[in-house]
Write a protein that holds these residues in place. Structure first.
Motif, PDB file in Angstrom:
ATOM      1  N   SER A  91      28.997  54.810   9.345  1.00  0.00           N
ATOM      2  CA  SER A  91      28.468  53.467   9.573  1.00  0.00           C
ATOM      3  C   SER A  91      27.388  53.528  10.646  1.00  0.00           C
ATOM      4  CB  SER A  91      29.593  52.523   9.997  1.00  0.00           C
ATOM      5  OG  SER A  91      30.557  52.404   8.976  1.00  0.00           O
ATOM      6  N   PHE A  92      26.286  52.812  10.417  1.00  0.00           N
ATOM      7  CA  PHE A  92      25.175  52.910  11.354  1.00  0.00           C
ATOM      8  C   PHE A  92      24.280  51.681  11.248  1.00  0.00           C
ATOM      9  CE2 PHE A  92      24.314  55.370   7.479  1.00  0.00           C
ATOM     10  CZ  PHE A  92      23.265  54.644   6.947  1.00  0.00           C
ATOM     11  N   TRP A  93      23.426  51.526  12.256  1.00  0.00           N
ATOM     12  CA  TRP A  93      22.296  50.611  12.159  1.00  0.00           C
ATOM     13  C   TRP A  93      21.117  51.411  11.614  1.00  0.00           C
ATOM     14  CZ3 TRP A  93      25.233  49.943  16.771  1.00  0.00           C
ATOM     15  CH2 TRP A  93      25.786  48.654  16.931  1.00  0.00           C
ATOM     16  N   LYS A  94      20.402  50.831  10.686  1.00  0.00           N
ATOM     17  CA  LYS A  94      19.229  51.480  10.111  1.00  0.00           C
ATOM     18  C   LYS A  94      17.985  50.758  10.618  1.00  0.00           C
ATOM     19  CE  LYS A  94      17.182  52.662   5.605  1.00  0.00           C
ATOM     20  NZ  LYS A  94      17.365  52.555   4.143  1.00  0.00           N
ATOM     21  N   VAL A  95      17.075  51.527  11.210  1.00  0.00           N
ATOM     22  CA  VAL A  95      15.858  50.944  11.777  1.00  0.00           C
ATOM     23  C   VAL A  95      14.654  51.696  11.224  1.00  0.00           C
ATOM     24  CG1 VAL A  95      14.572  50.415  13.873  1.00  0.00           C
ATOM     25  CG2 VAL A  95      17.075  50.321  13.902  1.00  0.00           C
ATOM     26  N   ASN A  96      13.757  50.968  10.596  1.00  0.00           N
ATOM     27  CA  ASN A  96      12.497  51.559  10.126  1.00  0.00           C
ATOM     28  C   ASN A  96      11.409  51.234  11.134  1.00  0.00           C
ATOM     29  OD1 ASN A  96      13.480  52.607   7.600  1.00  0.00           O
ATOM     30  ND2 ASN A  96      13.539  50.500   6.844  1.00  0.00           N
ATOM     31  N   LYS A  97      10.853  52.294  11.721  1.00  0.00           N
ATOM     32  CA  LYS A  97       9.868  52.102  12.784  1.00  0.00           C
ATOM     33  C   LYS A  97       8.762  53.136  12.643  1.00  0.00           C
ATOM     34  CE  LYS A  97       9.892  51.059  17.721  1.00  0.00           C
ATOM     35  NZ  LYS A  97      10.742  51.033  18.954  1.00  0.00           N
ATOM     36  N   GLU A  98       7.549  52.644  12.495  1.00  0.00           N
ATOM     37  CA  GLU A  98       6.380  53.511  12.377  1.00  0.00           C
ATOM     38  C   GLU A  98       6.578  54.551  11.275  1.00  0.00           C
ATOM     39  OE1 GLU A  98       5.667  55.127  16.204  1.00  0.00           O
ATOM     40  OE2 GLU A  98       5.075  53.214  17.105  1.00  0.00           O
ATOM     41  N   LYS A  99       7.039  54.062  10.096  1.00  0.00           N
ATOM     42  CA  LYS A  99       7.237  54.890   8.902  1.00  0.00           C
ATOM     43  C   LYS A  99       8.313  55.957   9.080  1.00  0.00           C
ATOM     44  CE  LYS A  99       2.493  54.228   7.245  1.00  0.00           C
ATOM     45  NZ  LYS A  99       1.252  54.902   6.757  1.00  0.00           N
ATOM     46  N   VAL A 100       9.133  55.811  10.114  1.00  0.00           N
ATOM     47  CA  VAL A 100      10.241  56.738  10.348  1.00  0.00           C
ATOM     48  C   VAL A 100      11.547  55.945  10.356  1.00  0.00           C
ATOM     49  CG1 VAL A 100      11.289  58.400  11.936  1.00  0.00           C
ATOM     50  CG2 VAL A 100       8.803  58.319  11.667  1.00  0.00           C
ATOM     51  N   THR A 101      12.572  56.445   9.676  1.00  0.00           N
ATOM     52  CA  THR A 101      13.868  55.770   9.639  1.00  0.00           C
ATOM     53  C   THR A 101      14.791  56.361  10.697  1.00  0.00           C
ATOM     54  OG1 THR A 101      13.640  55.369   7.260  1.00  0.00           O
ATOM     55  CG2 THR A 101      15.840  55.163   8.203  1.00  0.00           C
TER      56      THR A 101
END
Length: 286
Positions: free
Chosen positions: A139-149
């Motif tokens: 289980s995790f938080w998924k963050v897309n930032k500057e084309k990087v996950t």
């Protein structure tokens, strides 16, 4: 006058389409709340470690997008005392009736006691687009930032390397018959430790965990319930395509209706997951 008549007609035509959905939502929401209350009652009645749940207030919020999963946070006098993760899954029966095949049931995927919650807002990444993804140990938080996950652990807030990729979802594919539903009761519990244990406090389990090929001993929940060894067994879990190996000390076992078990592991508090799931993604070593 003609314009008003057309609007009135349009409203009349739309009314039958909207009314049933409003009516349908009531019983669905009521059922979810009733199931949550039933789980709170049976768990707190059987396990003294969950006594604070008896007068707790549940708060429900959605996990992810279109996942049919909910995080239930339990609070007493403003203090967080535990959580549950509830999902809606297709009910599996031996009945070949087409109508029965379309039925859904609420199931308990995970629950835990204490102030250390899953997806705790104090650990959540500050990014507004952080998406909570629930899949048991993965289980995790998924963050897309500057084309990087980026992936941030939902229990500890640990940020995984960006080169790591999560495993295919597992727990949502489980058979609801192997999970706790509101019709089932917690009937047995066995506690091995009342305080958090670090699996590295003793290393007797390491040889079996590091063996190649892996040593797989058939450990059932019944054998755990009868365990006489002075030290806790250890559950080792491989995550992110075997790039992360996490050992957890087993602190407790819960048995529902004499045939469905949940294993309680120490992980920033005591968290319970289905034994059938834990056996699938990890292995128990002594």
């Amino acid at each position: 006058m003609i314009r008003f008549t057309m609007l009135l007609l349009l409203f009349t035509l739309l009314l039958p389409a909207t009314a049933p959905s409003a009516i349908a939502k009531g019983p669905w929401d009521d059922q979810l709340q009733q199931d949550i209350a039933q789980w709170m009652r049976t768990i707190s009645a059987q396990d003294a470690g969950f006594a604070s749940w008896r007068n707790a207030t549940p708060t429900v919020r959605t996990l992810g997008t279109n996942q049919h999963q909910w995080l239930v946070t339990l609070t007493t006098q403003g203090k967080e005392v535990g959580y549950m993760v509830v999902a809606e899954l297709p009910e599996k029966t031996d009945n070949k009736n087409t109508a029965d095949a379309q039925k859904f049931v609420f199931v308990l995927l995970e629950y835990g006691s204490g102030e250390y919650l899953l997806f705790d807002e104090t650990l959540a990444p500050p990014d507004e687009d952080a998406v909570p993804v629930y899949d048991g140990f993965s289980s995790f938080w998924k963050v897309n930032k500057e084309k990087v996950t980026h992936y941030i652990d939902a229990k500890t807030g640990e940020r995984y390397p960006t080169t790591f990729q999560p495993d295919p979802e597992m727990i949502v594919r489980m058979d609801p018959r192997d999970l706790a539903t509101a019709e089932k009761r917690l009937v047995q519990q066995r506690s091995f430790s009342s305080v958090e244990e670090n699996p590295f406090d003793h290393i007797d389990w390491l040889p079996a965990a590091l063996a190649e090929p892996p040593t797989r001993t058939a450990v059932s929940w019944k054998s755990l319930m009868d365990r006489q060894e002075p030290r806790s067994a250890v559950l080792t879990v491989s995550l992110f395509h075997d790039q992360v190996t996490s050992p957890f000390s087993i602190g407790s076992v819960h048995v529902w209706n004499e045939d469905v078990a949940y294993v309680g592991i120490w992980n920033e508090g005591l968290r319970f997951l289905p034994f059938s799931y834990a056996s699938e993604v990890g292995r128990i070593v002594n």
